[in-house]
Design an enzyme around this catalytic site. Structure first.
Site, PDB file in Angstrom:
ATOM      1  N   GLU A  14       0.855  -1.143   0.078  1.00 15.48           N
ATOM      2  CA  GLU A  14      -0.109   0.024   0.033  1.00 15.48           C
ATOM      3  C   GLU A  14       1.067   1.055  -0.025  1.00 15.48           C
ATOM      4  O   GLU A  14       1.578   1.625   0.907  1.00 15.48           O
ATOM      5  CB  GLU A  14      -0.875   0.079   1.260  1.00 15.48           C
TER       6      GLU A  14
ATOM      7  N   CYS B   3      -1.903   9.165   2.573  1.00 17.92           N
ATOM      8  CA  CYS B   3      -1.824   8.712   1.095  1.00 17.92           C
ATOM      9  C   CYS B   3      -3.266   8.982   0.437  1.00 17.92           C
ATOM     10  O   CYS B   3      -2.864   9.205  -0.882  1.00 17.92           O
ATOM     11  CB  CYS B   3      -1.705   7.245   0.877  1.00 17.92           C
TER      12      CYS B   3
END
Length: 481
Positions: free
Chosen positions: A249, A287
């Site tokens: 990720e 993110c």
């Protein structure tokens, strides 16, 4: 709040020969001194995980679910204490830290629920061809083996939970390596796991420095790696162990698209508020924070002042103050880097509407327009409290602008039109499309991950459980179907 913390080796506390200091990025004070394991202790933890893998995989579902339920209860009871620790070690405003604890509670609750219903098996008749007469296939999932979970600093508890809870739910031993800047939250999680009846060796929390991580990554006894962090590090891990199963990720360059039909004053006020908040929450260190705002020309001139005003209304300051919206970045070096990217953008011709200043590790929430496509800020993930607004003509140009990035984590599209929503879902090269909101929305049970250079695989409890396991088929013969 200063204290000394042992790490967790195969379910028990241990100390090594060295230690590291954890400091508060807001004021530099010492938060904790954390023990660092020796190479021999790391070897002991890996060997224990490898040795217990079959026993743990065979542990009854109710045992694993009960352990996960216990963590839910204890996290809930200790919410305020843990939130204060997260805020102290990370610099996250305490109101966001409380939300992070709440999300971790949900992750462990979802995992407990999934542990009870996971692996019921899927039966398939094989007598659809003559050669399969009397045969039935039963498919179940089994752990790939021990997991190495590598967690980042920005959500030190919840992203550790996303590694640990699915592993326990499927019966896969896990070694958790927290970020050196923010290990205390993970060690508190170890305290709660130690109160359960999970087998010794089924979990460890090792505060290993980053320069010792390659040895763990390379260890063949850890066939699964779940990594959250930067793209260069994540892809270096995957390239170094091509035969391992890696879930990565990685970064993003989150885009919020405001289309022409999102045009009332109420619509634009909501979009501006959400964009301002979720460009700057966590100091922009998420993110899926909003970095790019792509606005239709018909709403651009009304939207930009609203975004600027909403950003300027955010309270920047001491993260321990409940009124603070934006705290410091994780370090002064991180704030300097953010400032250098903004300075580069302005020098290249971008217009600075607000912000653009630094005070230690704190960078002022910043809005720019007219950003040249060639700047670092336009192409890379800034991971700081900075957004820029771009004018486009129509849906097609807006969606093309979203896709003009090497990243593809999530995108938000402000529209009221259902057909537009489905076109966005089909057209946008991202792992998730959020309609009527910013890209920063994440429910911890949904599949979460990216396309392109934003990663490989999916988190979200059930989806991580699938990643940690593989299908194994059992063929039964001679049955009267």
């Amino acid at each position: 709040m200063t204290s000394t913390h042992a790490f967790w080796l195969a379910g028990r506390q241990a100390t090594g020969e060295d230690s590291l200091d954890v400091t508060n990025p807001w004021d530099g004070r010492l938060v904790a001194t954390v023990a660092v394991p020796t190479e021999a202790q790391v070897e002991e933890a890996v060997a224990a995980a490898h040795a217990v893998r079959e026993e743990f995989a065979a542990t009854p579902a109710h045992v694993r679910a009960a352990a996960l339920d216990h963590v839910v209860r204890r996290l809930t009871e200790r919410t305020e204490e843990i939130a204060q620790l997260i805020s102290a070690e990370n610099g996250k405003p305490v109101k966001w830290a409380r939300g992070e604890v709440g999300r971790a509670v949900s992750v462990f609750r979802f995992a407990a629920e999934e542990a009870r219903r996971f692996n019921g098996g899927e039966a398939q008749r094989l007598d659809t061809d003559a050669g399969g007469t009397g045969r039935l296939a039963l498919t179940r999932r089994f752990p790939r083996g021990p997991v190495l979970g590598i967690a980042p600093f920005n959500f030190p508890l919840n992203l550790s939970a996303h590694k640990v809870a699915p592993a326990i739910a499927v019966g896969a031993p896990i070694i958790l390596k927290p970020a050196p800047a923010t290990p205390v939250s993970s060690l508190i999680l170890g305290e709660l796991l130690a109160e359960t009846d999970l087998p010794a060796g089924s979990w460890s929390v090792l505060t290993v420095p980053n320069d010792r991580m390659p040895a763990l990554v390379q260890d063949e006894r850890l066939p699964v790696i779940s990594f959250t962090g930067s793209g260069p590090v994540g892809y270096a891990i995957m390239e170094s162990v091509p035969r391992k199963h890696c879930t990565l990720e990685l970064g993003g360059n989150g885009a919020a698209v405001v289309l022409a039909d999102w045009s009332s004053e109420e619509d634009l006020d909501r979009a501006a508020s959400r964009i301002a908040t979720f460009s700057n929450y966590q100091g922009g260190q998420s993110c899926i924070s909003v970095q790019r705002v792509i606005a239709d020309a018909s709403v651009y001139d009304r939207l930009v002042p609203k975004i600027t005003a909403a950003v300027e209304a955010l309270v920047t300051g001491d993260p321990s103050d409940a009124a603070t919206d934006v705290g410091p970045l994780v370090s002064e070096d991180a704030a300097r880097r953010v400032g250098s990217w903004v300075d580069e953008a302005v020098a290249a011709g971008a217009t600075l509407l607000t912000g653009g200043t630094r005070d230690g590790a704190t960078y002022a929430p910043t809005v720019l327009t007219d950003l040249p496509d060639t700047t670092t800020l336009a192409r890379e993930e800034i991971f700081g409290p900075v957004l820029y607004v771009r004018r486009v003509d129509g849906e097609a140009e807006a969606f093309a602008a979203v896709n003009d990035s090497k990243y593809g984590l999530q995108a938000g599209v402000f529209t009221h039109d259902l057909e537009t929503a489905f076109r966005a879902h089909r057209a946008l090269e991202v792992g998730g499309v959020v309609i009527g909101d910013v890209p920063s929305y994440r429910a911890d049970q949904m599949p979460y991950g990216g396309a392109k250079q934003s990663g490989v695989g999916r988190e979200g409890v059930r989806y991580a459980m699938d990643d940690y396991t593989y299908e194994r088929v059992l063929v039964l013969t001679g049955l009267a179907l």
